[in-house]
Design a protein around this motif. Structure first.
Motif, PDB file in Angstrom:
ATOM      1  N   PRO A  60      16.491   6.563   0.099  1.00 36.84           N
ATOM      2  CA  PRO A  60      15.391   6.729   1.054  1.00 36.84           C
ATOM      3  C   PRO A  60      14.305   5.689   0.784  1.00 36.84           C
ATOM      4  O   PRO A  60      14.184   5.175  -0.327  1.00 36.84           O
ATOM      5  N   LEU A  61      13.545   5.376   1.803  1.00 39.16           N
ATOM      6  CA  LEU A  61      12.438   4.443   1.656  1.00 39.16           C
ATOM      7  C   LEU A  61      11.229   5.223   1.142  1.00 39.16           C
ATOM      8  O   LEU A  61      10.792   6.188   1.769  1.00 39.16           O
ATOM      9  N   ILE A  62      10.714   4.815  -0.010  1.00 41.17           N
ATOM     10  CA  ILE A  62       9.585   5.507  -0.630  1.00 41.17           C
ATOM     11  C   ILE A  62       8.360   4.612  -0.545  1.00 41.17           C
ATOM     12  O   ILE A  62       8.418   3.439  -0.883  1.00 41.17           O
ATOM     13  N   SER A  63       7.247   5.211  -0.098  1.00 45.47           N
ATOM     14  CA  SER A  63       6.019   4.441   0.061  1.00 45.47           C
ATOM     15  C   SER A  63       4.834   5.236  -0.479  1.00 45.47           C
ATOM     16  O   SER A  63       4.816   6.459  -0.411  1.00 45.47           O
ATOM     17  N   LEU A  64       3.860   4.522  -0.984  1.00 43.41           N
ATOM     18  CA  LEU A  64       2.597   5.117  -1.428  1.00 43.41           C
ATOM     19  C   LEU A  64       1.434   4.467  -0.668  1.00 43.41           C
ATOM     20  O   LEU A  64       0.342   4.322  -1.203  1.00 43.41           O
ATOM     21  N   ASP A  65       1.692   4.061   0.578  1.00 39.81           N
ATOM     22  CA  ASP A  65       0.705   3.300   1.341  1.00 39.81           C
ATOM     23  C   ASP A  65      -0.235   4.163   2.181  1.00 39.81           C
ATOM     24  O   ASP A  65      -1.029   3.625   2.943  1.00 39.81           O
ATOM     25  N   SER A  66      -0.168   5.486   2.067  1.00 43.24           N
ATOM     26  CA  SER A  66      -1.055   6.325   2.880  1.00 43.24           C
ATOM     27  C   SER A  66      -2.505   6.144   2.429  1.00 43.24           C
ATOM     28  O   SER A  66      -2.780   5.761   1.295  1.00 43.24           O
ATOM     29  N   PHE A  67      -3.420   6.428   3.314  1.00 44.67           N
ATOM     30  CA  PHE A  67      -4.846   6.247   3.035  1.00 44.67           C
ATOM     31  C   PHE A  67      -5.283   7.076   1.829  1.00 44.67           C
ATOM     32  O   PHE A  67      -6.136   6.661   1.056  1.00 44.67           O
ATOM     33  N   PHE A  68      -4.693   8.252   1.666  1.00 45.81           N
ATOM     34  CA  PHE A  68      -5.020   9.148   0.547  1.00 45.81           C
ATOM     35  C   PHE A  68      -4.816   8.441  -0.790  1.00 45.81           C
ATOM     36  O   PHE A  68      -5.509   8.725  -1.756  1.00 45.81           O
ATOM     37  N   ASN A  69      -3.868   7.495  -0.851  1.00 43.92           N
ATOM     38  CA  ASN A  69      -3.533   6.815  -2.102  1.00 43.92           C
ATOM     39  C   ASN A  69      -4.357   5.565  -2.363  1.00 43.92           C
ATOM     40  O   ASN A  69      -4.080   4.838  -3.313  1.00 43.92           O
ATOM     41  N   ASN A  70      -5.375   5.294  -1.556  1.00 46.94           N
ATOM     42  CA  ASN A  70      -6.195   4.093  -1.756  1.00 46.94           C
ATOM     43  C   ASN A  70      -6.911   4.085  -3.093  1.00 46.94           C
ATOM     44  O   ASN A  70      -7.268   3.032  -3.601  1.00 46.94           O
ATOM     45  N   ARG A  71      -7.125   5.244  -3.662  1.00 46.21           N
ATOM     46  CA  ARG A  71      -7.852   5.312  -4.937  1.00 46.21           C
ATOM     47  C   ARG A  71      -6.952   5.065  -6.149  1.00 46.21           C
ATOM     48  O   ARG A  71      -7.416   5.075  -7.275  1.00 46.21           O
ATOM     49  N   ILE A  72      -5.673   4.856  -5.908  1.00 46.79           N
ATOM     50  CA  ILE A  72      -4.723   4.616  -6.999  1.00 46.79           C
ATOM     51  C   ILE A  72      -4.536   3.110  -7.154  1.00 46.79           C
ATOM     52  O   ILE A  72      -4.329   2.396  -6.173  1.00 46.79           O
ATOM     53  N   SER A  73      -4.566   2.638  -8.379  1.00 50.00           N
ATOM     54  CA  SER A  73      -4.422   1.201  -8.625  1.00 50.00           C
ATOM     55  C   SER A  73      -2.995   0.741  -8.315  1.00 50.00           C
ATOM     56  O   SER A  73      -2.049   1.533  -8.321  1.00 50.00           O
ATOM     57  N   ALA A  74      -2.849  -0.548  -8.069  1.00 52.14           N
ATOM     58  CA  ALA A  74      -1.540  -1.127  -7.740  1.00 52.14           C
ATOM     59  C   ALA A  74      -0.552  -0.933  -8.895  1.00 52.14           C
ATOM     60  O   ALA A  74       0.636  -0.675  -8.675  1.00 52.14           O
ATOM     61  N   GLY A  75      -1.027  -1.051 -10.122  1.00 45.21           N
ATOM     62  CA  GLY A  75      -0.157  -0.885 -11.285  1.00 45.21           C
ATOM     63  C   GLY A  75       0.400   0.528 -11.380  1.00 45.21           C
ATOM     64  O   GLY A  75       1.587   0.729 -11.682  1.00 45.21           O
ATOM     65  N   THR A  76      -0.432   1.508 -11.121  1.00 49.46           N
ATOM     66  CA  THR A  76       0.011   2.900 -11.159  1.00 49.46           C
ATOM     67  C   THR A  76       1.002   3.170 -10.032  1.00 49.46           C
ATOM     68  O   THR A  76       2.011   3.854 -10.233  1.00 49.46           O
ATOM     69  N   LYS A  77       0.736   2.619  -8.854  1.00 52.78           N
ATOM     70  CA  LYS A  77       1.674   2.783  -7.732  1.00 52.78           C
ATOM     71  C   LYS A  77       3.039   2.189  -8.088  1.00 52.78           C
ATOM     72  O   LYS A  77       4.076   2.773  -7.798  1.00 52.78           O
ATOM     73  N   GLN A  78       3.033   1.011  -8.716  1.00 53.10           N
ATOM     74  CA  GLN A  78       4.272   0.349  -9.107  1.00 53.10           C
ATOM     75  C   GLN A  78       5.048   1.199 -10.106  1.00 53.10           C
ATOM     76  O   GLN A  78       6.265   1.314 -10.015  1.00 53.10           O
ATOM     77  N   LEU A  79       4.347   1.807 -11.059  1.00 59.83           N
ATOM     78  CA  LEU A  79       4.982   2.673 -12.051  1.00 59.83           C
ATOM     79  C   LEU A  79       5.634   3.880 -11.374  1.00 59.83           C
ATOM     80  O   LEU A  79       6.793   4.208 -11.652  1.00 59.83           O
ATOM     81  N   ILE A  80       4.895   4.527 -10.461  1.00 59.15           N
ATOM     82  CA  ILE A  80       5.430   5.693  -9.747  1.00 59.15           C
ATOM     83  C   ILE A  80       6.679   5.308  -8.963  1.00 59.15           C
ATOM     84  O   ILE A  80       7.707   5.995  -9.015  1.00 59.15           O
ATOM     85  N   LEU A  81       6.603   4.186  -8.234  1.00 62.14           N
ATOM     86  CA  LEU A  81       7.758   3.750  -7.428  1.00 62.14           C
ATOM     87  C   LEU A  81       8.962   3.415  -8.298  1.00 62.14           C
ATOM     88  O   LEU A  81      10.098   3.740  -7.947  1.00 62.14           O
ATOM     89  N   SER A  82       8.748   2.779  -9.444  1.00 59.94           N
ATOM     90  CA  SER A  82       9.881   2.428 -10.306  1.00 59.94           C
ATOM     91  C   SER A  82      10.518   3.672 -10.914  1.00 59.94           C
ATOM     92  O   SER A  82      11.750   3.781 -10.982  1.00 59.94           O
TER      93      SER A  82
END
Length: 183
Positions: A60-82
């Motif tokens: 499945p395509l997983i994304s963390l691009d919703s507005f709610f996630n704007n407060r999360i840093s890019a590094g943390t988003k990358q960790l979650i996605l990996s």
């Protein structure tokens, strides 16, 4: 079973499992959002998952691009996605949405361990000036009593304007009083 039959069965299962759960949101029959954590929690995030045509045979395509996630840093988003990508690889070929949601809930602490909220507010020069003067004491506006407010409202028309001639002297009364020469 075909991919579409698997998707229909998983969709039914998700609807029955998460019925009434405010964390789960079905955007369409192939797109879902799931909030991990409470709304007020700074470590909460929303997973956006979309099924491609050949899901569950493809990831499945997983994304963390919703507005709610704007407060999360890019590094943390990358960790979650990996980390979620590792779970997807382990469950490829099977219905995995419930597994992914529950895994993310259980591991929220580890996923957000190094999270520091990102402040994205942009201040204009007017905001900066008001923030600087916030320390100064603000003048209080004069408070009107209820009866004073009613009198003001009764004097005005539907547009909030005073009627024409509201402060004129009563011309008729002046003409009736007359002067001494009128006798």
């Amino acid at each position: 079973m075909t991919a579409n039959e698997d998707q229909e069965m998983e969709l039914e299962a998700l609807r029955s499992i998460y019925e009434g759960d405010e964390c789960f949101k079905e955007i369409s029959s192939v797109s879902f959002q799931f909030r991990i954590g409470d709304r007020e929690d700074t470590k909460a995030f929303i997973l956006d998952l979309t099924w491609p045509e050949m899901y569950p045979e493809t990831a499945p395509l997983i994304s963390l691009d919703s507005f709610f996630n704007n407060r999360i840093s890019a590094g943390t988003k990358q960790l979650i996605l990996s980390k979620l990508g590792e779970q997807v690889e382990a469950n490829l070929g099977t219905a995995m949405m419930y597994t992914l949601f529950e895994w993310a809930k259980e591991n929220q602490g580890a996923l957000m361990e190094n999270h520091k909220p990102v402040v994205t507010a942009v201040m204009s020069s007017g905001d900066a000036m008001s923030a600087a003067s916030a320390g100064k004491k603000k003048e209080k506006k004069e408070q009107l009593t209820k009866s004073q407010k009613k009198r003001i409202i009764n004097r005005t028309d539907n547009k909030g304007e005073l009627p024409r001639g509201w402060n004129w002297a009563d011309v008729i009364k002046l003409s009736r009083t007359g002067g001494k020469d009128d006798e």
